[in-house]
Design a protein around this motif. Structure first.
Motif, PDB file in Angstrom:
ATOM      1  N   UNK B 177      75.811 -11.124  79.506  1.00  0.00           N
ATOM      2  CA  UNK B 177      76.632  -9.991  79.084  1.00  0.00           C
ATOM      3  C   UNK B 177      76.519  -9.702  77.589  1.00  0.00           C
ATOM      4  N   UNK B 178      75.992 -10.628  76.799  1.00  0.00           N
ATOM      5  CA  UNK B 178      75.885 -10.362  75.365  1.00  0.00           C
ATOM      6  C   UNK B 178      74.488  -9.956  74.926  1.00  0.00           C
ATOM      7  N   UNK B 179      73.558  -9.952  75.851  1.00  0.00           N
ATOM      8  CA  UNK B 179      72.178  -9.617  75.466  1.00  0.00           C
ATOM      9  C   UNK B 179      72.067  -8.146  75.082  1.00  0.00           C
ATOM     10  N   UNK B 180      71.186  -7.834  74.132  1.00  0.00           N
ATOM     11  CA  UNK B 180      71.009  -6.446  73.697  1.00  0.00           C
ATOM     12  C   UNK B 180      70.772  -5.505  74.879  1.00  0.00           C
ATOM     13  N   UNK B 188      76.037   3.006  75.876  1.00  0.00           N
ATOM     14  CA  UNK B 188      75.705   4.407  76.084  1.00  0.00           C
ATOM     15  C   UNK B 188      76.897   5.218  76.570  1.00  0.00           C
ATOM     16  N   UNK B 189      77.774   4.615  77.357  1.00  0.00           N
ATOM     17  CA  UNK B 189      78.841   5.414  77.968  1.00  0.00           C
ATOM     18  C   UNK B 189      80.243   4.805  77.801  1.00  0.00           C
ATOM     19  N   UNK B 190      80.303   3.485  77.542  1.00  0.00           N
ATOM     20  CA  UNK B 190      81.619   2.855  77.511  1.00  0.00           C
ATOM     21  C   UNK B 190      82.216   2.896  76.111  1.00  0.00           C
ATOM     22  N   UNK B 191      83.549   2.886  76.022  1.00  0.00           N
ATOM     23  CA  UNK B 191      84.175   2.822  74.697  1.00  0.00           C
ATOM     24  C   UNK B 191      83.828   1.515  73.990  1.00  0.00           C
ATOM     25  N   UNK B 192      83.891   1.535  72.679  1.00  0.00           N
ATOM     26  CA  UNK B 192      83.474   0.385  71.887  1.00  0.00           C
ATOM     27  C   UNK B 192      84.267  -0.877  72.245  1.00  0.00           C
ATOM     28  N   UNK B 193      85.552  -0.687  72.515  1.00  0.00           N
ATOM     29  CA  UNK B 193      86.397  -1.852  72.818  1.00  0.00           C
ATOM     30  C   UNK B 193      85.866  -2.586  74.050  1.00  0.00           C
ATOM     31  N   UNK B 194      85.455  -1.821  75.034  1.00  0.00           N
ATOM     32  CA  UNK B 194      84.943  -2.432  76.259  1.00  0.00           C
ATOM     33  C   UNK B 194      83.624  -3.141  75.983  1.00  0.00           C
ATOM     34  N   UNK B 198      82.924  -7.024  76.653  1.00  0.00           N
ATOM     35  CA  UNK B 198      81.826  -7.518  77.475  1.00  0.00           C
ATOM     36  C   UNK B 198      80.958  -8.488  76.677  1.00  0.00           C
ATOM     37  N   UNK B 199      80.662  -8.091  75.466  1.00  0.00           N
ATOM     38  CA  UNK B 199      79.828  -8.955  74.638  1.00  0.00           C
ATOM     39  C   UNK B 199      80.512 -10.292  74.381  1.00  0.00           C
ATOM     40  N   UNK B 200      81.844 -10.261  74.249  1.00  0.00           N
ATOM     41  CA  UNK B 200      82.560 -11.495  73.919  1.00  0.00           C
ATOM     42  C   UNK B 200      82.584 -12.453  75.103  1.00  0.00           C
ATOM     43  N   UNK B 201      82.264 -11.953  76.298  1.00  0.00           N
ATOM     44  CA  UNK B 201      82.248 -12.831  77.458  1.00  0.00           C
ATOM     45  C   UNK B 201      80.961 -13.632  77.571  1.00  0.00           C
ATOM     46  N   UNK B 203      78.203 -16.140  77.578  1.00  0.00           N
ATOM     47  CA  UNK B 203      77.978 -17.563  77.333  1.00  0.00           C
ATOM     48  C   UNK B 203      76.925 -17.722  76.256  1.00  0.00           C
ATOM     49  N   UNK B 204      75.912 -16.848  76.323  1.00  0.00           N
ATOM     50  CA  UNK B 204      74.707 -17.036  75.530  1.00  0.00           C
ATOM     51  C   UNK B 204      75.008 -17.008  74.033  1.00  0.00           C
ATOM     52  N   UNK B 205      75.741 -15.957  73.595  1.00  0.00           N
ATOM     53  CA  UNK B 205      76.027 -15.830  72.166  1.00  0.00           C
ATOM     54  C   UNK B 205      76.810 -17.034  71.656  1.00  0.00           C
ATOM     55  N   UNK B 206      77.819 -17.421  72.430  1.00  0.00           N
ATOM     56  CA  UNK B 206      78.678 -18.517  71.982  1.00  0.00           C
ATOM     57  C   UNK B 206      77.909 -19.842  71.983  1.00  0.00           C
ATOM     58  N   UNK B 207      77.152 -20.021  73.014  1.00  0.00           N
ATOM     59  CA  UNK B 207      76.377 -21.261  73.106  1.00  0.00           C
ATOM     60  C   UNK B 207      75.384 -21.324  71.956  1.00  0.00           C
ATOM     61  N   UNK B 208      74.773 -20.181  71.662  1.00  0.00           N
ATOM     62  CA  UNK B 208      73.780 -20.135  70.584  1.00  0.00           C
ATOM     63  C   UNK B 208      74.380 -20.602  69.273  1.00  0.00           C
ATOM     64  N   UNK B 209      75.582 -20.118  68.983  1.00  0.00           N
ATOM     65  CA  UNK B 209      76.160 -20.482  67.688  1.00  0.00           C
ATOM     66  C   UNK B 209      76.531 -21.963  67.669  1.00  0.00           C
ATOM     67  N   UNK B 210      76.918 -22.502  68.825  1.00  0.00           N
ATOM     68  CA  UNK B 210      77.243 -23.934  68.856  1.00  0.00           C
ATOM     69  C   UNK B 210      75.962 -24.747  68.650  1.00  0.00           C
ATOM     70  N   UNK B 211      74.900 -24.326  69.293  1.00  0.00           N
ATOM     71  CA  UNK B 211      73.632 -25.049  69.168  1.00  0.00           C
ATOM     72  C   UNK B 211      73.129 -25.028  67.721  1.00  0.00           C
TER      73      UNK B 211
END
Ligand SMILES: Nc1ncnc2c1ncn2[C@@H]1O[C@H](COP(=O)(O)OP(=O)(O)OP(=O)(O)O)[C@@H](O)[C@H]1O
Ligand SMILES: [Mg+2]
Lengths: 364, 244
Positions: B177-180, B188-194, B198-201, B203-211
């Protein structure tokens, strides 16, 4: 009710080699509910699966000292009722109390008081009976000596010694059932609910399990379901016949037998060579309404029905024996029938015909 | 608590009573090793750290973890032992948590058996062992997240294959969900908050920063609460199934 609950006044469960925790909670059960009150109370129980009603307004109660036999054809709702009583299924309507605890709102307290053998005796297939019983003991809060003792006595009662260290999925059907039984009685519960406990057991084990149930009956409220009608006579103090979710009969084995067509009928077994002559004479005996004749090779069995069906009429036997003496017949057997449970069962549970017939009668 | 431990012990013992544990661990280690050394080109990279190794974890977990979680409840339902478990005086939370923890410990054990990797990098160079520890911690937490998702989906069915496929799909969504690719598609269509949600969900981004050696409290809270939410869902599903 018929078991005179008063005969076992707050005898408590002083019978047990239970862990202190269990004893404590058992004491709570007996003081919570009035000591003479039934241990299982089921009121207007209904279970629907979608549009289908599997259990339809079932009510009954079981007191300490009673062994209730649950009879009924396949799909009658026996197992579904038991699943609700043990907290596995949520009833659509009605309520269930076990040792005074509502099974819905006080599930754990009720379940501590119940030993349950589910249909088919499910267990963890990869475990050995020994490991499995240890697991159950731990869940039942038995530990150390208490656990060892409880496990040993459960093993002895179900004769599991030989297979203790063999994975359960490699056990024969009968042994698997015994593991389930051992599990159910492990914590010496005041309430025992067993779904077809003798299914798949060999005749020796069936006998053994009936003895076991008989021995435990005094201190417990026991419910068993069975398709073996002799079992009702052998171990049950009361039987309940259920058909398509409804209770169609509830009474002691004797009361059920009294509803049989054969109740108080007189059967006489004669040499087949006498059959033709006897048929005429027996039909003419005073008080005989009908005669049924079964030929089995050299023997012929006549069953004589009295004019008033089911009514006790000892004179009929006297009449028949007088006739036998007069004629000098060689009699192979002569007895008054107590009634036939299979016939009662068939009549009460077969199709709409009998259902429609009995209902208006019951309403009137 | 006692009941929870009893369920936990039984469940963990269950893994080792069959060849399942052995087969799983062998496949796990084999996959970890081959991905790191061949696909990841570990020796060519010339780095004395384990980032290449850890980078493969989310993708391997995607298939390996549902293989553990699929049987958690579906198996009990199939064999009927669930009727036994739920009619024993075990609080629902204890059954759910005991089973989950057993699976998590088992996954942790498989992960711990990758320690030769750690020995190797320490032999070849002098890596930052703190970062490696962080990587292992992150990986373990992520495995917990996948397992909790898998447990809930396993409770919904008695078919293990269905449980497996559903878990892979849901875990995949959480992973990417965080991949570009996804973010571009959604923004393209969803509000920024959404989009941010989605991005905050991911696993990849969070795991990356921990690694990378940054253990942010928010990431820890994220994984723990994710586990909590899915286990609660699992309990609700098990309870709902009692209605028949
Ligand atoms: N989960 C379920 N969903 C739908 N129908 C069900 C479910 N469980 C049971 N039933 C139906 O409820 C009815 C009663 O089933 P139950 O198992 O209680 O019968 P039983 O009296 O125990 O029969 P048997 O003697 O064969 O064991 C059956 O018609 C069965 O198909
Ligand atoms: Mg049944």
């Amino acid at each position: 009710m018929r078991a005179e609950p008063g005969a076992y006044p707050a005898a408590g469960d002083g019978t047990g080699n239970e862990g202190s925790g269990v004893i404590a909670s058992t004491v709570v059960h007996t003081s919570d509910s009035s000591p003479a009150g039934p241990l299982i109370e089921i009121h207007n129980l209904v279970k629907r699966f979608g549009p289908f009603t599997a259990v339809d307004r079932v009510s009954f109660s079981v007191a300490r000292g009673e062994v209730l036999g649950f009879l009924g054809p396949n799909g009658a709702g026996k197992s579904t009722t038991m699943k609700m009583a043990t907290g596995f299924l949520t009833p659509s309507e009605g309520d269930i109390r076990v040792c005074g605890f509502d099974v819905q709102s006080r599930r754990l307290s009720a379940q501590r008081a119940i030993g349950y053998l589910p249909e088919g005796a499910p267990a963890y297939p990869e475990m050995t009976p020994r490991g499995f019983l240890r697991f159950i003991a731990r869940i039942r809060r038995l530990s150390g000596q208490d656990a060892d003792q409880a496990i040993t006595s459960a093993i002895n009662a179900t004769e599991l010694e030989q297979v203790l260290d063999q994975p359960i999925d490699t056990l024969s059907k009968g042994y698997r059932r015994r593991v389930g039984l051992a599990q159910a009685i492990l914590h010496n519960p005041p309430v025992l609910i067993m779904d077809e406990p003798t299914d798949g057991l060999d005749p020796n084990q069936k006998y053994q399990v009936r003895e076991l149930i008989g021995a435990m009956a005094r201190h417990k409220a026991i419910v068993i379901s069975t398709h073996i009608l002799e079992e009702v006579d052998a171990i049950c103090t009361r039987a309940l016949i259920i058909d398509r979710g409804r209770i169609v009969a509830d009474g002691t084995p004797g009361e059920l037998l009294a509803r049989s067509r054969y109740h108080n009928a007189v059967s006489i077994t004669l040499d087949t060579s006498l059959a033709e002559q006897a048929a005429l004479l027996l039909r003419a005996v005073h008080g005989v309404a009908a005669v049924e004749e079964i030929r089995r090779g050299p023997e012929t069995i006549f069953t004589l029905f009295t004019t008033v069906q089911g009514e006790a009429d000892t004179t009929l036997v006297d009449h028949v024996s007088r006739l036998v003496r007069e004629r000098g017949w060689q009699v192979r057997a002569l007895y008054r029938e107590p009634g036939r449970l299979d016939e009662v069962f068939r009549r009460l549970t077969r199709g709409d015909r009998s259902g429609q017939q009995t209902k208006p009668g019951a309403a009137a | 608590m006692n009941e929870m431990l009893a369920v936990f012990r039984r469940e963990l013992g269950g893994y080792f009573a069959t060849p399942l544990a052995f087969v799983f661990i062998v496949i796990f280690l084999f996959a970890m090793g081959s991905f790191t050394f061949y696909l990841g080109g570990y020796f060519e990279s010339g780095n004395a750290d384990l980032s290449i190794f850890f980078n493969f974890h989310p993708w391997l977990y995607l298939f390996l973890i549902p293989a553990i979680s699929m049987r958690l409840w579906a198996e009990e339902r199939r064999t009927g032992s669930i009727e036994l478990l739920l009619t024993l005086p075990v609080p629902l939370w204890a059954a759910v948590l005991g089973k989950f923890l057993a699976a998590w410990v088992f996954a942790g054990l498989a992960l711990a058996l990758t320690f030769p990797m750690w020995l190797t990098v320490n032999y070849l160079g002098s890596p930052d062992n703190g970062v490696i520890l962080a990587g292992y911690t992150g990986s373990f937490l992520m495995a917990g997240g996948y397992l909790a998702i898998g447990a809930a989906l396993s409770a919904a069915t008695k078919n293990q294959v269905i449980a497996f496929v559903l878990s892979v799909v849901v875990c995949f969504l959480f992973t990417v969900s965080g991949l570009p690719l996804v973010i571009d598609f959604v923004s393209g269509w969803a509000p920024q908050a959404l989009v941010n949600t989605i991005a905050s969900f991911s696993f990849l981004n969070r795991f990356q920063s921990i690694v990378n050696g940054v253990i942010d409290l928010r990431d820890l809270i994220y994984f723990i609460s994710l586990i909590g939410v899915w286990l609660a869902a699992c309990a609700i599903i098990v309870d709902m199934k009692k209605a028949g």
